[in-house]
Design a protein around this motif. Structure first.
Motif, PDB file in Angstrom:
ATOM      1  N   GLU A  42     -41.950  22.200  44.288  1.00 37.75           N
ATOM      2  CA  GLU A  42     -43.152  22.954  43.894  1.00 37.75           C
ATOM      3  C   GLU A  42     -43.573  22.582  42.468  1.00 37.75           C
ATOM      4  O   GLU A  42     -44.752  22.369  42.191  1.00 37.75           O
ATOM      5  N   LEU A  43     -42.597  22.496  41.568  1.00 35.90           N
ATOM      6  CA  LEU A  43     -42.918  22.164  40.180  1.00 35.90           C
ATOM      7  C   LEU A  43     -43.478  20.755  40.057  1.00 35.90           C
ATOM      8  O   LEU A  43     -44.346  20.492  39.230  1.00 35.90           O
ATOM      9  N   MET A  44     -43.004  19.864  40.900  1.00 36.79           N
ATOM     10  CA  MET A  44     -43.494  18.485  40.855  1.00 36.79           C
ATOM     11  C   MET A  44     -44.948  18.367  41.315  1.00 36.79           C
ATOM     12  O   MET A  44     -45.595  17.360  41.059  1.00 36.79           O
ATOM     13  N   SER A  45     -45.467  19.395  41.949  1.00 40.13           N
ATOM     14  CA  SER A  45     -46.879  19.375  42.358  1.00 40.13           C
ATOM     15  C   SER A  45     -47.800  19.686  41.173  1.00 40.13           C
ATOM     16  O   SER A  45     -49.011  19.530  41.252  1.00 40.13           O
ATOM     17  N   ILE A  46     -47.212  20.124  40.059  1.00 41.40           N
ATOM     18  CA  ILE A  46     -47.972  20.416  38.837  1.00 41.40           C
ATOM     19  C   ILE A  46     -48.082  19.128  38.022  1.00 41.40           C
ATOM     20  O   ILE A  46     -47.086  18.424  37.839  1.00 41.40           O
ATOM     21  N   PRO A  47     -49.269  18.799  37.532  1.00 44.62           N
ATOM     22  CA  PRO A  47     -49.467  17.525  36.831  1.00 44.62           C
ATOM     23  C   PRO A  47     -48.488  17.243  35.696  1.00 44.62           C
ATOM     24  O   PRO A  47     -48.231  16.101  35.388  1.00 44.62           O
ATOM     25  N   LYS A  74     -47.741  20.953  25.534  1.00 47.38           N
ATOM     26  CA  LYS A  74     -48.728  21.133  26.597  1.00 47.38           C
ATOM     27  C   LYS A  74     -48.568  22.456  27.334  1.00 47.38           C
ATOM     28  O   LYS A  74     -49.115  22.637  28.412  1.00 47.38           O
ATOM     29  N   ILE A  75     -47.831  23.399  26.748  1.00 42.56           N
ATOM     30  CA  ILE A  75     -47.502  24.622  27.477  1.00 42.56           C
ATOM     31  C   ILE A  75     -48.741  25.433  27.854  1.00 42.56           C
ATOM     32  O   ILE A  75     -48.787  26.074  28.891  1.00 42.56           O
ATOM     33  N   ASP A  76     -49.783  25.373  27.032  1.00 37.31           N
ATOM     34  CA  ASP A  76     -51.003  26.114  27.372  1.00 37.31           C
ATOM     35  C   ASP A  76     -51.655  25.566  28.640  1.00 37.31           C
ATOM     36  O   ASP A  76     -52.235  26.312  29.425  1.00 37.31           O
ATOM     37  N   ARG A  77     -51.516  24.231  28.862  1.00 40.87           N
ATOM     38  CA  ARG A  77     -52.062  23.637  30.084  1.00 40.87           C
ATOM     39  C   ARG A  77     -51.112  23.841  31.269  1.00 40.87           C
ATOM     40  O   ARG A  77     -51.538  24.115  32.381  1.00 40.87           O
ATOM     41  N   ILE A  78     -49.811  23.744  31.001  1.00 37.86           N
ATOM     42  CA  ILE A  78     -48.823  23.972  32.067  1.00 37.86           C
ATOM     43  C   ILE A  78     -48.969  25.393  32.608  1.00 37.86           C
ATOM     44  O   ILE A  78     -48.899  25.630  33.808  1.00 37.86           O
ATOM     45  N   ALA A  79     -49.185  26.340  31.708  1.00 39.84           N
ATOM     46  CA  ALA A  79     -49.286  27.746  32.094  1.00 39.84           C
ATOM     47  C   ALA A  79     -50.476  28.031  33.013  1.00 39.84           C
ATOM     48  O   ALA A  79     -50.503  29.062  33.699  1.00 39.84           O
ATOM     49  N   LEU A  80     -51.445  27.127  33.057  1.00 42.04           N
ATOM     50  CA  LEU A  80     -52.579  27.307  33.975  1.00 42.04           C
ATOM     51  C   LEU A  80     -52.122  27.309  35.425  1.00 42.04           C
ATOM     52  O   LEU A  80     -52.795  27.866  36.291  1.00 42.04           O
ATOM     53  N   TYR A  81     -50.974  26.675  35.690  1.00 39.52           N
ATOM     54  CA  TYR A  81     -50.493  26.507  37.060  1.00 39.52           C
ATOM     55  C   TYR A  81     -49.342  27.431  37.412  1.00 39.52           C
ATOM     56  O   TYR A  81     -48.848  27.420  38.525  1.00 39.52           O
ATOM     57  N   LEU A  82     -48.885  28.221  36.413  1.00 43.92           N
ATOM     58  CA  LEU A  82     -47.674  29.000  36.614  1.00 43.92           C
ATOM     59  C   LEU A  82     -47.853  30.471  36.322  1.00 43.92           C
ATOM     60  O   LEU A  82     -48.765  30.870  35.604  1.00 43.92           O
ATOM     61  N   THR A  83     -46.943  31.278  36.853  1.00 46.67           N
ATOM     62  CA  THR A  83     -46.839  32.686  36.503  1.00 46.67           C
ATOM     63  C   THR A  83     -45.362  32.987  36.329  1.00 46.67           C
ATOM     64  O   THR A  83     -44.512  32.257  36.827  1.00 46.67           O
ATOM     65  N   LEU A  84     -45.048  34.053  35.617  1.00 51.91           N
ATOM     66  CA  LEU A  84     -43.643  34.402  35.406  1.00 51.91           C
ATOM     67  C   LEU A  84     -43.210  35.617  36.231  1.00 51.91           C
ATOM     68  O   LEU A  84     -42.067  36.042  36.154  1.00 51.91           O
ATOM     69  N   ASN A  85     -44.141  36.190  36.991  1.00 49.49           N
ATOM     70  CA  ASN A  85     -43.756  37.328  37.836  1.00 49.49           C
ATOM     71  C   ASN A  85     -44.557  37.348  39.125  1.00 49.49           C
ATOM     72  O   ASN A  85     -45.455  36.566  39.322  1.00 49.49           O
TER      73      ASN A  85
END
Length: 197
Positions: free
Chosen positions: A145-150, A186-197
């Motif tokens: 799943e994580l590998m699907s994130i750019p 790049k965490i601000d861009r990575i966070a576009l694809y993720l949630t923590l809960n």
């Protein structure tokens, strides 16, 4: 080529055949063969203060008047922004690679785009039709799943999954900096694809 890449990596541009020769130290015979293939922006031929001022002076359009960054062509980007053709093509290639921009901030990931060019680009363009994504819960994500994130390659995905398994769920993306080699750049861009809960 090594000299050229080193020069470009320092944030400088080649603006003439003379610059190319000086930086690369290529022989005259090779330069004579390859120089007809060179193309430089028009503004490099006129270095007057007036022209330079015009290049950096632009109007920030309101959202309603901005063009959609996800539908812009390389030719449009060259015409409206004044970037070289290879940079315009790089923007479009990157957009296609990530299957569409989710947010304007992702323009930061296009290599070789100066801040002034980014600012001008975002004064005329914005993401109006963002790629639809389903955010992945980082605390329960699998490597695939994580590998699907750019922004994740195989090694990074494994490192993140192993870190969460070993240390428990995280409550802030900032905790990822504890992973060796993980950059928060790049965490601000990575966070576009993720949630923590």
């Amino acid at each position: 080529l090594d000299r050229l890449f080193e020069y470009r990596n320092s944030g400088q541009w080649i603006n003439s055949t003379e610059d190319f020769k000086k930086v690369t130290q290529v022989s005259d015979s090779i330069l004579e063969r390859i120089s007809p293939l060179f193309k430089f922006p028009d503004w490099t031929k006129n270095t007057s203060k007036e022209t330079k001022h015009a290049v950096t002076n632009y109007l920030d359009l309101p959202y309603a008047q901005k063009k959609d960054l996800n539908t812009a062509t390389a030719i449009e980007l060259q015409e409206y922004i004044g970037v070289p053709d290879f940079i315009a093509e790089r923007i479009v290639r990157y957009r296609n690679k990530i299957e569409g921009f989710v947010d304007d901030r992702q323009i930061e990931d296009v290599y070789g785009l100066y801040d002034s060019q980014k600012n001008k680009l975002l004064s005329i363009y914005t993401v109006k039709t963002p790629k639809k994504i389903k955010k992945i819960n980082l605390n329960h994500a699998k490597v695939k799943e994580l590998m699907s994130i750019p922004y994740f390659d195989f090694e990074t995905a494994i490192a993140v999954v192993d870190f969460i398994k070993s240390n428990g769920q995280i409550s802030s993306f900032k905790e990822l900096e504890k992973i060796e080699g993980f950059s928060l750049e790049k965490i601000d861009r990575i966070a576009l694809y993720l949630t923590l809960n």
